[in-house]
Every structure is written in structure tokens, then in C-alpha cells.
Design a protein around this motif. Structure first.
Motif, PDB file in Angstrom:
ATOM      1  N   CYS A   1       0.836  -1.205   0.000  1.00 16.90           N
ATOM      2  CA  CYS A   1       0.000   0.000   0.000  1.00 16.90           C
ATOM      3  C   CYS A   1       0.873   1.258   0.000  1.00 16.90           C
ATOM      4  O   CYS A   1       0.540   2.258  -0.643  1.00 16.90           O
ATOM      5  N   GLU A   2       2.014   1.188   0.702  1.00 17.98           N
ATOM      6  CA  GLU A   2       2.916   2.339   0.713  1.00 17.98           C
ATOM      7  C   GLU A   2       3.568   2.531  -0.657  1.00 17.98           C
ATOM      8  O   GLU A   2       3.785   3.665  -1.094  1.00 17.98           O
ATOM      9  N   MET A   3       3.862   1.430  -1.346  1.00 16.18           N
ATOM     10  CA  MET A   3       4.380   1.538  -2.716  1.00 16.18           C
ATOM     11  C   MET A   3       3.340   2.178  -3.642  1.00 16.18           C
ATOM     12  O   MET A   3       3.681   2.840  -4.621  1.00 16.18           O
ATOM     13  N   LEU A   4       2.072   1.967  -3.315  1.00 16.43           N
ATOM     14  CA  LEU A   4       0.990   2.559  -4.105  1.00 16.43           C
ATOM     15  C   LEU A   4       0.740   4.021  -3.746  1.00 16.43           C
ATOM     16  O   LEU A   4      -0.034   4.703  -4.409  1.00 16.43           O
ATOM     17  N   GLY A   5       1.395   4.486  -2.678  1.00 15.94           N
ATOM     18  CA  GLY A   5       1.227   5.873  -2.259  1.00 15.94           C
ATOM     19  C   GLY A   5       0.050   6.114  -1.340  1.00 15.94           C
ATOM     20  O   GLY A   5      -0.328   7.264  -1.084  1.00 15.94           O
ATOM     21  N   ASP A   6      -0.546   5.029  -0.800  1.00 17.69           N
ATOM     22  CA  ASP A   6      -1.658   5.186   0.135  1.00 17.69           C
ATOM     23  C   ASP A   6      -1.172   5.848   1.418  1.00 17.69           C
ATOM     24  O   ASP A   6      -0.032   5.624   1.844  1.00 17.69           O
ATOM     25  N   PRO A   7      -2.024   6.639   2.079  1.00 14.43           N
ATOM     26  CA  PRO A   7      -1.624   7.224   3.366  1.00 14.43           C
ATOM     27  C   PRO A   7      -1.455   6.137   4.419  1.00 14.43           C
ATOM     28  O   PRO A   7      -2.142   5.109   4.385  1.00 14.43           O
ATOM     29  N   ARG A   8      -0.535   6.349   5.345  1.00 15.50           N
ATOM     30  CA  ARG A   8      -0.337   5.390   6.428  1.00 15.50           C
ATOM     31  C   ARG A   8      -1.482   5.487   7.434  1.00 15.50           C
ATOM     32  O   ARG A   8      -2.061   6.547   7.615  1.00 15.50           O
ATOM     33  N   PRO A   9      -1.822   4.368   8.083  1.00 12.38           N
ATOM     34  CA  PRO A   9      -2.910   4.414   9.059  1.00 12.38           C
ATOM     35  C   PRO A   9      -2.556   5.274  10.266  1.00 12.38           C
ATOM     36  O   PRO A   9      -1.387   5.377  10.649  1.00 12.38           O
ATOM     37  N   ILE A  10      -3.556   5.909  10.823  1.00 10.24           N
ATOM     38  CA  ILE A  10      -3.374   6.647  12.086  1.00 10.24           C
ATOM     39  C   ILE A  10      -3.750   5.669  13.192  1.00 10.24           C
ATOM     40  O   ILE A  10      -4.900   5.247  13.305  1.00 10.24           O
ATOM     41  N   HIS A  11      -2.766   5.278  13.973  1.00 17.59           N
ATOM     42  CA  HIS A  11      -2.971   4.167  14.910  1.00 17.59           C
ATOM     43  C   HIS A  11      -1.955   4.266  16.044  1.00 17.59           C
ATOM     44  O   HIS A  11      -0.787   4.592  15.810  1.00 17.59           O
ATOM     45  N   SER A  12      -2.384   4.008  17.258  1.00 17.49           N
ATOM     46  CA  SER A  12      -1.471   4.000  18.409  1.00 17.49           C
ATOM     47  C   SER A  12      -1.068   2.567  18.735  1.00 17.49           C
ATOM     48  O   SER A  12      -1.930   1.704  18.918  1.00 17.49           O
ATOM     49  N   LEU A  13       0.231   2.337  18.809  1.00 17.63           N
ATOM     50  CA  LEU A  13       0.721   0.996  19.122  1.00 17.63           C
ATOM     51  C   LEU A  13       0.605   0.716  20.616  1.00 17.63           C
ATOM     52  O   LEU A  13       0.828   1.608  21.438  1.00 17.63           O
ATOM     53  N   PRO A  14       0.299  -0.539  20.989  1.00 13.44           N
ATOM     54  CA  PRO A  14       0.379  -0.919  22.411  1.00 13.44           C
ATOM     55  C   PRO A  14       1.819  -0.767  22.896  1.00 13.44           C
ATOM     56  O   PRO A  14       2.762  -0.838  22.113  1.00 13.44           O
ATOM     57  N   ARG A  15       1.984  -0.604  24.196  1.00 13.71           N
ATOM     58  CA  ARG A  15       3.336  -0.407  24.753  1.00 13.71           C
ATOM     59  C   ARG A  15       4.040  -1.710  25.082  1.00 13.71           C
ATOM     60  O   ARG A  15       5.206  -1.701  25.447  1.00 13.71           O
ATOM     61  N   ASP A  16       3.325  -2.837  24.994  1.00 12.87           N
ATOM     62  CA  ASP A  16       3.894  -4.098  25.482  1.00 12.87           C
ATOM     63  C   ASP A  16       4.373  -5.024  24.360  1.00 12.87           C
ATOM     64  O   ASP A  16       4.421  -6.233  24.534  1.00 12.87           O
ATOM     65  N   LEU A  17       4.702  -4.481  23.194  1.00  7.22           N
ATOM     66  CA  LEU A  17       5.195  -5.312  22.091  1.00  7.22           C
ATOM     67  C   LEU A  17       6.705  -5.483  22.253  1.00  7.22           C
ATOM     68  O   LEU A  17       7.486  -4.593  21.911  1.00  7.22           O
ATOM     69  N   TYR A  18       7.109  -6.636  22.792  1.00  8.99           N
ATOM     70  CA  TYR A  18       8.520  -6.828  23.186  1.00  8.99           C
ATOM     71  C   TYR A  18       9.473  -6.774  22.001  1.00  8.99           C
ATOM     72  O   TYR A  18      10.655  -6.447  22.148  1.00  8.99           O
ATOM     73  N   HIS A  19       8.987  -7.122  20.801  1.00 10.98           N
ATOM     74  CA  HIS A  19       9.878  -7.185  19.645  1.00 10.98           C
ATOM     75  C   HIS A  19      10.066  -5.824  18.969  1.00 10.98           C
ATOM     76  O   HIS A  19      10.860  -5.704  18.030  1.00 10.98           O
TER      77      HIS A  19
END
Length: 274
Positions: free
Chosen positions: A56-74
Motif C-alpha cells: 500500500c505504501e508503494m501505491l502511495g496510500d496514506p499510512r494508518p493513524i494508529h497508536s501501538l500498544p506499549r507491550d510489544l517486546y519485539h
């Protein structure tokens, strides 16, 4: 074909891998989407989400507006956080929603490839607001989807395509960074040589030479007195270079001759994908 000649091999490799991925995930039942893959922290669903997001980014679509959780260890860096956004936003999508979005995205990307008329040097958006040439973007997409195809194959128990067009794009990518791994990251001494002997579906013999100033270069000529020779099979090489396995876990599949301490430093620095 309207893709530029220097882009066409990457477009072909991308198409081969992306169609294989589509075939792999089409018949999955809901539970299989949650299977862990060798890619740290990512399930089958997460990898497909990542692929959809990047295309989708290669297509030029806007990135999602989204808040990541804080507990993603990776997620430990800004780059990982950037990549995780497209993944986390789809974490609750069902299997049918995933396959439908994947198919729609692939149709749009295939049309974009057919109509591509930009030059390979054209600068386009890259992660974290950077820019990259169109040719580099094509190469990295071909590399990325092939590596993730292998992740999916491992998770789903469907091996294959270790010698597909994407495998050779991956090989060239790995070889490009090998001088840095040996000379800078592992600190191989000046005026030394390290030989890599890889067998299997993709075979190659390469020598990394470190000059008097400590700079590395790679060529296909054998070395008469290398400091170390590292021999392994292609699949193990890929898993190490992609950071999917630690050297100790595949020690029985890696043969070392010469300076074992230097070999250990090289293998410890071997993972070159984020």
C-alpha cells in the motif's frame, strides 16, 4: 512489459513470491492465521499484514493513524515501530478479511507495475520519511516478500521456492552487505580473507578480502590462505542472515575451518535484516 529493463527482474521476482504467498494463505482456516513464524513476534497474519501495508505504501496510500500498544517486546527501534503500525492495525482482522485485502492490493500493485513509466533513479517515499530510488524500492520489495514467503512456508510446513527468482535477489542482497559484516562488524584483521562456501538450491563461493585500511570487498576468486572458511547450506545461510535463528541453534549445519573466534564474531553479526 512496460517496466524498465533494470526493474523487470525485481518485478518478476516480486510477482513470483507474492503469488506464492497468496496461494499459501488462501486456504487457511482461522486458527492457522495465528501460527507463530520464525520472524520474531510475528504470526502468519502479521506477516501478511506487513506485506499488505508495504505494498500500500508503494501505491502511495496514506499510512494508518494508529497508536501501538506499549507491550510489544519485539518493537525496539523507530524502524520497528514504523513497520509495526501496518501490522498492529490489522491484528483483529479475520482470515477472509486478510485474503480479500491481500488480493485487492495485489491487483492494484500488478496494475502499477504494468503501467510503470518512471525511471529507476526516481526518488520515492521510504520508511521513516526518507527517500529511496525506485530501483532500490523494487529490489527491497522483491527481497522482503521472498524472505517472508520463506517465513510463511516454515510456519505452515510447506517448504519450497528456495531457488526461485527472489532467492537470487536475496543472495545478491546478502553479498552486498557481507564486506561490512566481516570487516566492520566482526572486526576481521587487515590483510585477511574470509571464505563463504554455500551449497544447496543456491550455491556460491565468495571471498571477503579486508585490505590494509580495514575495508572489505567481496569477489568470486578463491583465497589460498583464508583466516577462516565458513561452509553451510543455503537455507541455513538465509535463516542466519535474516536473523531467524541464532548461530548456536544451527552449529551442526555450519562448518568452520581456521580462526574460530573470528568465525564466531562473523556469525554473531550475520543478521542483516531489521
Amino acid at each position: 512489459m512496460t517496466v524498465h529493463p533494470s526493474l523487470q527482474p525485481y518485478a518478476d521476482a516480486w510477482t513470483h513470491s507474492i503469488e506464492a504467498i497468496s496461494e499459501l494463505v488462501q486456504p487457511l482456516v482461522e486458527g492457522e492465521w495465528n501460527r507463530a513464524t520464525p520472524c520474531p513476534g510475528w504470526s502468519v497474519r502479521d506477516i501478511v499484514s506487513h506485506i499488505i501495508g508495504m505494498e500500500c505504501e508503494m501505491l502511495g496510500d496514506p499510512r494508518p493513524i494508529h497508536s501501538l500498544p506499549r507491550d510489544l517486546y519485539h518493537v525496539r527501534s523507530d524502524f520497528a515501530r514504523y513497520m509495526e503500525m501496518q501490522v498492529d492495525v490489522r491484528r483483529h482482522h479475520t482470515g477472509p478479511e486478510m485474503t480479500a485485502e491481500l488480493e485487492y492490493t495485489l491487483i492494484r500493485r500488478a496494475r502499477q507495475l504494468r503501467n510503470e513509466n518512471r525511471s529507476p533513479e526516481t526518488l520515492i517515499r521510504a520508511p521513516l520519511g526518507a527517500e529511496q530510488s525506485l530501483e532500490l524500492a523494487y529490489r527491497m520489495r522483491a527481497f522482503d516478500v521472498w524472505c517472508h514467503e520463506q517465513d510463511l512456508r516454515t510456519a505452515l510446513g510447506v517448504p519450497g521456492n528456495l531457488d526461485s527468482p527472489g532467492a537470487y535477489v536475496a543472495r545478491d542482497n546478502f553479498l552486498t552487505v557481507l564486506p561490512k559484516v566481516v570487516a566492520k562488524d566482526a572486526g576481521a584483521p587487515p590483510n585477511s580473507a574470509v571464505v563463504f562456501d554455500v551449497h544447496g538450491p543456491v550455491e556460491f563461493l565468495r571471498t571477503v578480502r579486508v585490505d590494509a585500511e580495514g575495508r572489505g570487498s567481496v569477489d568470486g576468486a578463491p583465497s589460498l590462505g583464508p583466516a577462516v572458511t565458513i561452509a553451510t547450506d543455503w537455507e541455513t545461510y538465509v535463516r542466519l542472515a535474516c536473523g531467524r535463528v541464532r548461530p548456536a541453534a544451527v552449529a551442526d549445519r555450519v562448518k568452520v575451518e581456521g580462526d574460530t573466534e573470528l568465525a564466531g564474531a562473523i556469525l554473531s553479526s550475520f543478521a542483516v535484516t531489521p
